[in-house]
Motif scaffolding. Structure first.
Motif, PDB file in Angstrom:
ATOM      1  N   GLU A  55      -4.051  -5.065   5.130  1.00 32.00           N
ATOM      2  CA  GLU A  55      -4.448  -3.666   5.349  1.00 32.00           C
ATOM      3  C   GLU A  55      -3.376  -2.851   6.064  1.00 32.00           C
ATOM      4  OE1 GLU A  55      -6.970  -1.924   4.180  1.00 32.00           O
ATOM      5  OE2 GLU A  55      -7.895  -3.635   3.185  1.00 32.00           O
ATOM      6  N   SER A  56      -2.650  -3.486   6.985  1.00 30.79           N
ATOM      7  CA  SER A  56      -1.607  -2.788   7.722  1.00 30.79           C
ATOM      8  C   SER A  56      -0.586  -3.807   8.218  1.00 30.79           C
ATOM      9  CB  SER A  56      -2.207  -2.026   8.913  1.00 30.79           C
ATOM     10  OG  SER A  56      -1.211  -1.349   9.636  1.00 30.79           O
ATOM     11  N   VAL A  57       0.620  -3.745   7.670  1.00 31.47           N
ATOM     12  CA  VAL A  57       1.680  -4.671   8.082  1.00 31.47           C
ATOM     13  C   VAL A  57       1.993  -4.411   9.554  1.00 31.47           C
ATOM     14  CG1 VAL A  57       4.093  -5.318   7.717  1.00 31.47           C
ATOM     15  CG2 VAL A  57       2.601  -4.862   5.753  1.00 31.47           C
ATOM     16  N   SER A  58       1.933  -5.456  10.339  1.00 27.56           N
ATOM     17  CA  SER A  58       2.029  -5.346  11.788  1.00 27.56           C
ATOM     18  C   SER A  58       3.467  -5.417  12.314  1.00 27.56           C
ATOM     19  CB  SER A  58       1.215  -6.472  12.430  1.00 27.56           C
ATOM     20  OG  SER A  58       1.495  -6.574  13.804  1.00 27.56           O
ATOM     21  N   PRO A  59       3.929  -4.375  13.010  1.00 28.43           N
ATOM     22  CA  PRO A  59       5.230  -4.462  13.676  1.00 28.43           C
ATOM     23  C   PRO A  59       5.276  -5.591  14.709  1.00 28.43           C
ATOM     24  CG  PRO A  59       4.574  -2.180  13.470  1.00 28.43           C
ATOM     25  CD  PRO A  59       3.373  -3.006  13.072  1.00 28.43           C
ATOM     26  N   ASP A  60       4.151  -5.906  15.340  1.00 32.93           N
ATOM     27  CA  ASP A  60       4.126  -7.031  16.286  1.00 32.93           C
ATOM     28  C   ASP A  60       4.364  -8.352  15.568  1.00 32.93           C
ATOM     29  OD1 ASP A  60       3.745  -5.487  18.556  1.00 32.93           O
ATOM     30  OD2 ASP A  60       1.563  -5.561  18.392  1.00 32.93           O
ATOM     31  N   ALA A  61       3.804  -8.489  14.363  1.00 28.58           N
ATOM     32  CA  ALA A  61       4.051  -9.699  13.573  1.00 28.58           C
ATOM     33  C   ALA A  61       5.525  -9.797  13.187  1.00 28.58           C
ATOM     34  CB  ALA A  61       3.161  -9.719  12.337  1.00 28.58           C
ATOM     35  N   MET A  62       6.172  -8.661  12.952  1.00 28.50           N
ATOM     36  CA  MET A  62       7.599  -8.674  12.620  1.00 28.50           C
ATOM     37  C   MET A  62       8.412  -9.292  13.759  1.00 28.50           C
ATOM     38  SD  MET A  62       8.272  -5.038  10.786  1.00 28.50           S
ATOM     39  CE  MET A  62       6.931  -4.293   9.874  1.00 28.50           C
ATOM     40  N   LYS A  63       8.008  -9.035  14.997  1.00 31.29           N
ATOM     41  CA  LYS A  63       8.706  -9.630  16.140  1.00 31.29           C
ATOM     42  C   LYS A  63       8.571 -11.144  16.112  1.00 31.29           C
ATOM     43  CE  LYS A  63       7.965  -5.532  18.948  1.00 31.29           C
ATOM     44  NZ  LYS A  63       7.186  -4.925  20.027  1.00 31.29           N
ATOM     45  N   TYR A  85       7.230  -1.302   5.137  1.00 31.62           N
ATOM     46  CA  TYR A  85       7.372  -0.774   6.485  1.00 31.62           C
ATOM     47  C   TYR A  85       6.150  -1.105   7.341  1.00 31.62           C
ATOM     48  CZ  TYR A  85      11.155   1.961   4.460  1.00 31.62           C
ATOM     49  OH  TYR A  85      12.313   2.338   3.829  1.00 31.62           O
ATOM     50  N   GLY A  86       6.359  -1.097   8.629  1.00 39.25           N
ATOM     51  CA  GLY A  86       5.252  -1.272   9.553  1.00 39.25           C
ATOM     52  C   GLY A  86       4.158  -0.255   9.251  1.00 39.25           C
ATOM     53  N   GLY A  87       2.925  -0.728   9.186  1.00 40.71           N
ATOM     54  CA  GLY A  87       1.783   0.136   8.903  1.00 40.71           C
ATOM     55  C   GLY A  87       1.432   0.232   7.431  1.00 40.71           C
ATOM     56  N   ASP A  88       2.317  -0.205   6.542  1.00 43.24           N
ATOM     57  CA  ASP A  88       2.016  -0.158   5.107  1.00 43.24           C
ATOM     58  C   ASP A  88       0.837  -1.066   4.768  1.00 43.24           C
ATOM     59  OD1 ASP A  88       4.074   1.583   4.447  1.00 43.24           O
ATOM     60  OD2 ASP A  88       5.384   0.030   3.592  1.00 43.24           O
ATOM     61  N   LYS A  89       0.026  -0.621   3.826  1.00 43.57           N
ATOM     62  CA  LYS A  89      -0.991  -1.485   3.214  1.00 43.57           C
ATOM     63  C   LYS A  89      -0.328  -2.101   1.989  1.00 43.57           C
ATOM     64  CE  LYS A  89      -5.474  -1.600   0.906  1.00 43.57           C
ATOM     65  NZ  LYS A  89      -6.668  -0.833   0.516  1.00 43.57           N
ATOM     66  N   VAL A  90      -0.335  -3.448   1.914  1.00 41.96           N
ATOM     67  CA  VAL A  90       0.270  -4.122   0.771  1.00 41.96           C
ATOM     68  C   VAL A  90      -0.775  -4.949   0.036  1.00 41.96           C
ATOM     69  CG1 VAL A  90       2.619  -4.160   1.696  1.00 41.96           C
ATOM     70  CG2 VAL A  90       1.097  -6.057   2.170  1.00 41.96           C
ATOM     71  N   VAL A  91      -0.597  -5.015  -1.288  1.00 44.91           N
ATOM     72  CA  VAL A  91      -1.511  -5.770  -2.140  1.00 44.91           C
ATOM     73  C   VAL A  91      -0.673  -6.656  -3.063  1.00 44.91           C
ATOM     74  CG1 VAL A  91      -3.312  -5.648  -3.896  1.00 44.91           C
ATOM     75  CG2 VAL A  91      -3.209  -3.908  -2.090  1.00 44.91           C
ATOM     76  N   ALA A  92      -0.876  -7.971  -2.939  1.00 46.74           N
ATOM     77  CA  ALA A  92      -0.255  -8.922  -3.858  1.00 46.74           C
ATOM     78  C   ALA A  92      -1.281  -9.230  -4.946  1.00 46.74           C
ATOM     79  CB  ALA A  92       0.144 -10.193  -3.124  1.00 46.74           C
ATOM     80  N   SER A  93      -0.858  -9.122  -6.196  1.00 45.39           N
ATOM     81  CA  SER A  93      -1.761  -9.407  -7.312  1.00 45.39           C
ATOM     82  C   SER A  93      -0.953  -9.997  -8.456  1.00 45.39           C
ATOM     83  CB  SER A  93      -2.490  -8.141  -7.759  1.00 45.39           C
ATOM     84  OG  SER A  93      -1.556  -7.161  -8.179  1.00 45.39           O
ATOM     85  N   GLY A  94      -1.658 -10.529  -9.439  1.00 44.15           N
ATOM     86  CA  GLY A  94      -0.950 -11.127 -10.557  1.00 44.15           C
ATOM     87  C   GLY A  94      -1.880 -11.443 -11.702  1.00 44.15           C
ATOM     88  N   LYS A  95      -1.297 -12.066 -12.720  1.00 47.66           N
ATOM     89  CA  LYS A  95      -2.101 -12.499 -13.867  1.00 47.66           C
ATOM     90  C   LYS A  95      -1.473 -13.749 -14.467  1.00 47.66           C
ATOM     91  CE  LYS A  95       0.004  -9.713 -17.481  1.00 47.66           C
ATOM     92  NZ  LYS A  95      -0.221  -8.771 -18.549  1.00 47.66           N
ATOM     93  N   ILE A  96      -2.306 -14.506 -15.136  1.00 45.42           N
ATOM     94  CA  ILE A  96      -1.864 -15.733 -15.796  1.00 45.42           C
ATOM     95  C   ILE A  96      -1.184 -15.372 -17.115  1.00 45.42           C
ATOM     96  CG2 ILE A  96      -2.640 -17.868 -16.901  1.00 45.42           C
ATOM     97  CD1 ILE A  96      -4.938 -17.943 -14.836  1.00 45.42           C
ATOM     98  N   VAL A 102       2.820  -1.459  -2.480  1.00 45.32           N
ATOM     99  CA  VAL A 102       2.515  -0.716  -1.262  1.00 45.32           C
ATOM    100  C   VAL A 102       1.638   0.460  -1.656  1.00 45.32           C
ATOM    101  CG1 VAL A 102       3.459   0.743   0.581  1.00 45.32           C
ATOM    102  CG2 VAL A 102       4.606  -1.392  -0.030  1.00 45.32           C
ATOM    103  N   ASP A 103       0.524   0.592  -0.956  1.00 41.77           N
ATOM    104  CA  ASP A 103      -0.407   1.679  -1.208  1.00 41.77           C
ATOM    105  C   ASP A 103       0.328   3.016  -1.138  1.00 41.77           C
ATOM    106  OD1 ASP A 103      -3.057   2.550  -1.725  1.00 41.77           O
ATOM    107  OD2 ASP A 103      -3.344   3.028   0.388  1.00 41.77           O
ATOM    108  N   GLY A 104       0.283   3.763  -2.224  1.00 35.37           N
ATOM    109  CA  GLY A 104       0.894   5.085  -2.267  1.00 35.37           C
ATOM    110  C   GLY A 104       2.352   5.108  -2.702  1.00 35.37           C
ATOM    111  N   ARG A 105       3.005   3.934  -2.794  1.00 30.85           N
ATOM    112  CA  ARG A 105       4.421   3.908  -3.188  1.00 30.85           C
ATOM    113  C   ARG A 105       4.700   3.034  -4.400  1.00 30.85           C
ATOM    114  NH1 ARG A 105       8.388   1.985   0.060  1.00 30.85           N
ATOM    115  NH2 ARG A 105       7.024   0.941   1.522  1.00 30.85           N
ATOM    116  N   GLY A 106       3.793   2.149  -4.763  1.00 30.11           N
ATOM    117  CA  GLY A 106       3.992   1.320  -5.943  1.00 30.11           C
ATOM    118  C   GLY A 106       4.584  -0.044  -5.633  1.00 30.11           C
TER     119      GLY A 106
END
Length: 129
Positions: free
Chosen positions: A15-23, A87-98, A114-118
């Motif tokens: 839901e939101s890439v964490s800058p704290d996790a980046m550390k 970027y920090g705060g981005d919502k990211v979605v990993a998806s795929g297909k067989i 990335v939500d809103g950027r593709g």
């Protein structure tokens, strides 16, 4: 569980890439690059106004999607191409297909969006189930 060519894989969402996790990733990866830690460095380099997530963390999101789609599998091969930053705060979605099934091997295409950027990463993988 039955799998078929063309099946969509369940999305893995951050839901939101964490800058704290980046550390934490910076320590784990022994990657002290300041673009992951200091927004002022990112701004000075003209790369935006938020810290940039590490590439291996982005790949891990896609690996998590594959592992969740095929519990107990082993990723045999994985290839991906970085297309843009996360970027920090981005919502990211990993998806795929067989895309193919041969015996106990399943081939997939996947993206990280990335939500809103593709799409910011895209690739293929083969998993053994």
């Amino acid at each position: 569980m039955s799998h078929n060519v063309g099946d969509e894989l369940p999305a893995f969402v951050i839901e939101s890439v964490s800058p704290d996790a980046m550390k934490k990733w910076a320590v784990f990866l022994a990657d002290p690059n300041p673009i992951h830690l200091d927004v002022e460095v990112v701004k000075a380099k003209g790369l935006g106004d938020k810290v940039i997530n590490q590439g291996p963390a982005n790949v891990a999101y896609m690996m998590n999607m594959l592992m969740a789609a095929f519990p107990g599998c082993r990723i045999e091969t994985m290839d991906s191409r970085f297309l843009d930053n996360v970027y920090g705060g981005d919502k990211v979605v990993a998806s795929g297909k067989i895309t193919a099934i041969e015996d106990n091997k399943i081939s997939c295409e996947f993206t990280l969006d990335v939500d809103g950027r593709g799409t910011v990463n895209a690739g293929t993988a083969t998993v053994i189930i």
